[in-house]
Design an enzyme around this catalytic site. Structure first.
Site, PDB file in Angstrom:
ATOM      1  CG  HIS A  11     -82.979  47.481  -3.017  1.00  0.00           C
ATOM      2  ND1 HIS A  11     -82.943  48.364  -1.910  1.00  0.00           N
ATOM      3  CD2 HIS A  11     -82.063  46.928  -3.248  1.00  0.00           C
ATOM      4  CE1 HIS A  11     -81.646  48.190  -1.752  1.00  0.00           C
ATOM      5  NE2 HIS A  11     -81.065  47.174  -2.297  1.00  0.00           N
ATOM      6  CD  GLN A  15     -83.142  49.405   9.775  1.00  0.00           C
ATOM      7  OE1 GLN A  15     -84.012  49.681   9.318  1.00  0.00           O
ATOM      8  NE2 GLN A  15     -82.248  50.227  10.608  1.00  0.00           N
ATOM      9  NE  ARG A  62     -80.688  44.513  -0.391  1.00  0.00           N
ATOM     10  CZ  ARG A  62     -79.989  43.312  -0.094  1.00  0.00           C
ATOM     11  NH1 ARG A  62     -80.416  42.538   0.578  1.00  0.00           N
ATOM     12  NH2 ARG A  62     -79.060  43.145  -0.994  1.00  0.00           N
ATOM     13  CD  GLU A  89     -75.732  44.768  -4.679  1.00  0.00           C
ATOM     14  OE1 GLU A  89     -75.370  44.428  -5.982  1.00  0.00           O
ATOM     15  OE2 GLU A  89     -75.851  45.942  -4.359  1.00  0.00           O
ATOM     16  NE  ARG A  90     -68.938  43.318  -6.160  1.00  0.00           N
ATOM     17  CZ  ARG A  90     -67.715  44.311  -6.219  1.00  0.00           C
ATOM     18  NH1 ARG A  90     -68.301  45.218  -6.472  1.00  0.00           N
ATOM     19  NH2 ARG A  90     -66.446  44.032  -6.032  1.00  0.00           N
ATOM     20  CG  HIS A 182     -80.215  43.978  -5.120  1.00  0.00           C
ATOM     21  ND1 HIS A 182     -80.639  43.893  -3.828  1.00  0.00           N
ATOM     22  CD2 HIS A 182     -80.825  43.076  -5.679  1.00  0.00           C
ATOM     23  CE1 HIS A 182     -81.594  43.323  -3.613  1.00  0.00           C
ATOM     24  NE2 HIS A 182     -81.714  42.422  -4.603  1.00  0.00           N
TER      25      HIS A 182
END
Length: 233
Positions: A11, A15, A62, A89-90, A182
């Site tokens: 991605h 932020q 995201r 994501e992890r 991710h």
């Protein structure tokens, strides 16, 4: 020889990437820069003539929003998209939300690098996981399967069955696929694709934001090439 191509993309900047925080399963959106990166990735793919049969992403916005920007640039709003928590994501455990520089000051560079890069070492567990356990998007999952921290090896174990059952068969059927995920879930996929078993190689894997990673397969679904795509590739 005709080749099948798979596109994998991290991605755009989130932020919390911008704020240099550990994110994991926290559902943080793209930064303004991340939106620009995602659109640019879509433009590159369009200019290189990519078109897809299926899109895959995590259930974190995201990644979802990055894929939306890409398919908008490709003018493929009809693209079938499948979202799965297995591509998340992890899970960074108790590190989630912490500033990375402050974490290094507290625990030391070597320890934090082990948590971030090694294969089998997990960060400290999160003590309150209720925000995930009671999140509707995870309500269909056995609570015992919801992590409170993960090593890269555990992330690979989470992704492997989804890869084998949902994505790999389509590659074998010559379908054109894009995966937006991710940094660490892509490291897990790369580990599976390249059959990596050298921990030093895994430690050094780095996935930049919003740069398409292309894998090419022969007719037997063997990887014959992989490279990052840009306007000069």
């Amino acid at each position: 020889m005709l080749t099948t191509k798979l596109v994998i993309l991290r991605h755009g900047e989130s932020q919390w990437n911008k704020e240099n925080k550990f994110t994991g399963w926290v559902d943080v959106d793209l930064s303004d820069q991340g939106c620009i990166e995602a659109k640019y990735a879509g433009t590159i793919l369009k200019n290189k003539g990519f078109i897809f049969d299926y899109g895959y992403t995590s259930v974190l916005k995201r990644a979802i929003h990055t894929l939306w920007f890409i398919i908008d640039k490709l003018d493929q709003p009809w693209l079938p998209i499948e979202k799965s928590w297995r591509l998340n994501e992890r899970h960074y455990g108790a590190l989630q939300g912490l500033n990375k520089i402050e974490t290094v000051k507290k625990f030391g560079f070597n320890k934090v690098e082990q948590w971030r890069r090694s294969l089998n070492i997990s960060p400290p567990k999160i003590t309150d996981n209720n925000n995930i356990q009671f999140d509707y998007r995870y309500s269909h999952i056995d609570p015992k399967k919801i992590p409170n921290t993960e090593s890269l090896a555990l992330t690979i174990d989470r992704i492997r069955p989804y890869w084998n059952l949902n994505i790999l068969p389509k590659i074998k059927n010559k379908k054109k696929i894009i995966i937006v995920a991710h940094g660490n879930s892509i490291r897990a996929i790369v580990t599976l694709l390249s059959n990596l078993n050298n921990e030093q190689e895994i430690f050094q894997l780095n996935i930049p934001t919003a740069i398409p990673l292309i894998y090419e397969f022969d007719n037997e679904t063997n990887v014959i090439n992989h490279y990052f795509l840009n306007e000069h590739t």
